[in-house]
Design an enzyme around this catalytic site. Structure first.
Site, PDB file in Angstrom:
ATOM      1  N   LYS A  12     -16.753  -8.155  -2.226  1.00 34.94           N
ATOM      2  CA  LYS A  12     -16.398  -6.831  -1.714  1.00 34.94           C
ATOM      3  C   LYS A  12     -17.218  -6.595  -0.458  1.00 34.94           C
ATOM      4  O   LYS A  12     -18.441  -6.733  -0.473  1.00 34.94           O
ATOM      5  CB  LYS A  12     -16.699  -5.755  -2.758  1.00 34.94           C
ATOM      6  CG  LYS A  12     -16.380  -4.351  -2.258  1.00 34.94           C
ATOM      7  CD  LYS A  12     -16.494  -3.321  -3.359  1.00 34.94           C
ATOM      8  CE  LYS A  12     -16.126  -1.948  -2.832  1.00 34.94           C
ATOM      9  NZ  LYS A  12     -16.109  -0.930  -3.894  1.00 34.94           N
ATOM     10  N   ASP A 107     -15.636   8.186 -10.820  1.00 37.67           N
ATOM     11  CA  ASP A 107     -14.306   7.895 -10.271  1.00 37.67           C
ATOM     12  C   ASP A 107     -13.510   7.047 -11.255  1.00 37.67           C
ATOM     13  O   ASP A 107     -12.876   6.068 -10.884  1.00 37.67           O
ATOM     14  CB  ASP A 107     -14.416   7.198  -8.912  1.00 37.67           C
ATOM     15  CG  ASP A 107     -13.101   7.263  -8.125  1.00 37.67           C
ATOM     16  OD1 ASP A 107     -12.246   8.118  -8.448  1.00 37.67           O
ATOM     17  OD2 ASP A 107     -12.922   6.452  -7.194  1.00 37.67           O
TER      18      ASP A 107
END
Length: 238
Positions: A12, A107
């Site tokens: 990432k 989230d």
């Protein structure tokens, strides 16, 4: 580099070029959070390095997509309760570990819940997770995906672990109904619906226990929602 053999990884990239020191610390926060979390139902992070203005995080790869894709691929055909509860319990086990470390996910949504081909759930994307300094600390930043926002975040009130429980309730509702618990054509209308806490009931083809669990997790008052630990003690989930 001692990395497990025959394991796939993904990198990432977080652009930290030109970021202020404060923003760079925010980018590094995900690394610190993931490093702390070691659990079979959480994506593991192996290393991180800054190169060419990017913070690169080498993490475990989940090879079967995410829950959002799984729901989409169902094409309106409801899952059996046994299947839903298998997925849900795994999510709860991962979240129990998160909360035991005094961390909020902040989230939690179907797109951040990944799957392996072996059917193992992997919680991911702790990019906006917050390490709670204590059990009573109340985070105050309004972030998260609109469909899964808790009423307290919508109303800009302080919030804690129970906000994740609301989001998890939204995920369970979605697994049972293949639709969001709260939907509207505008953000303001969506927030109003969330604050009112009115949602269409789950089909009576599912057990009374699982329908009651959804109701308890989507209580407007955070104090009225169960903790992850208490959810995991429910007899029908064992």
């Amino acid at each position: 580099r001692d990395l497990p053999r025959e394991t796939q990884f993904v990198v990432k990239e977080i652009n930290v070029k030109g970021l202020s020191d404060k923003d760079r610390r925010e980018a590094l926060k995900e690394v610190e959070v993931l490093k702390k979390l070691r659990h079979p139902n959480i994506i593991s992070m192996h290393e991180a390095f800054i190169e060419g203005g990017n913070l690169n995080i080498l993490m475990e790869y989940a090879d079967a997509g995410d829950l959002a894709q799984l729901l989409h691929n169902a094409r309106g055909r409801p899952f059996k309760e046994e299947r839903v509860l298998d997925l849900f319990v795994q999510i709860c086990l991962g979240m129990h570990h998160v909360h035991s470390q005094n961390i909020l996910h902040r989230d939690l949504k179907t797109a951040n819940i990944l799957l392996t081909r072996q059917g193992i759930i992997k919680l991911a994307d702790f990019g906006i997770a917050r390490v709670m300094s204590s059990e009573t600390d109340m985070a105050k930043t309004m972030i998260g995906t609109p469909y899964y926002l808790s009423p307290e975040i919508c109303e800009d009130r302080p919030y804690n672990h129970k906000s994740d429980i609301w989001s998890l309730g939204c995920v369970l509702y979605e697994l049972l109904t293949l639709r969001h618990a709260f939907e509207a054509k505008s953000l303001s209308a969506l927030i109003l619906k969330i604050i009112r806490g009115k949602f269409s009931p789950v089909s009576s083809s599912y057990s009374r226990e699982v329908r009651s669990l959804v109701d308890s997790m989507l209580q407007n008052s955070p104090a009225a929602r169960p903790s992850i630990a208490s959810i995991l003690t429910l007899s029908f989930l064992k």
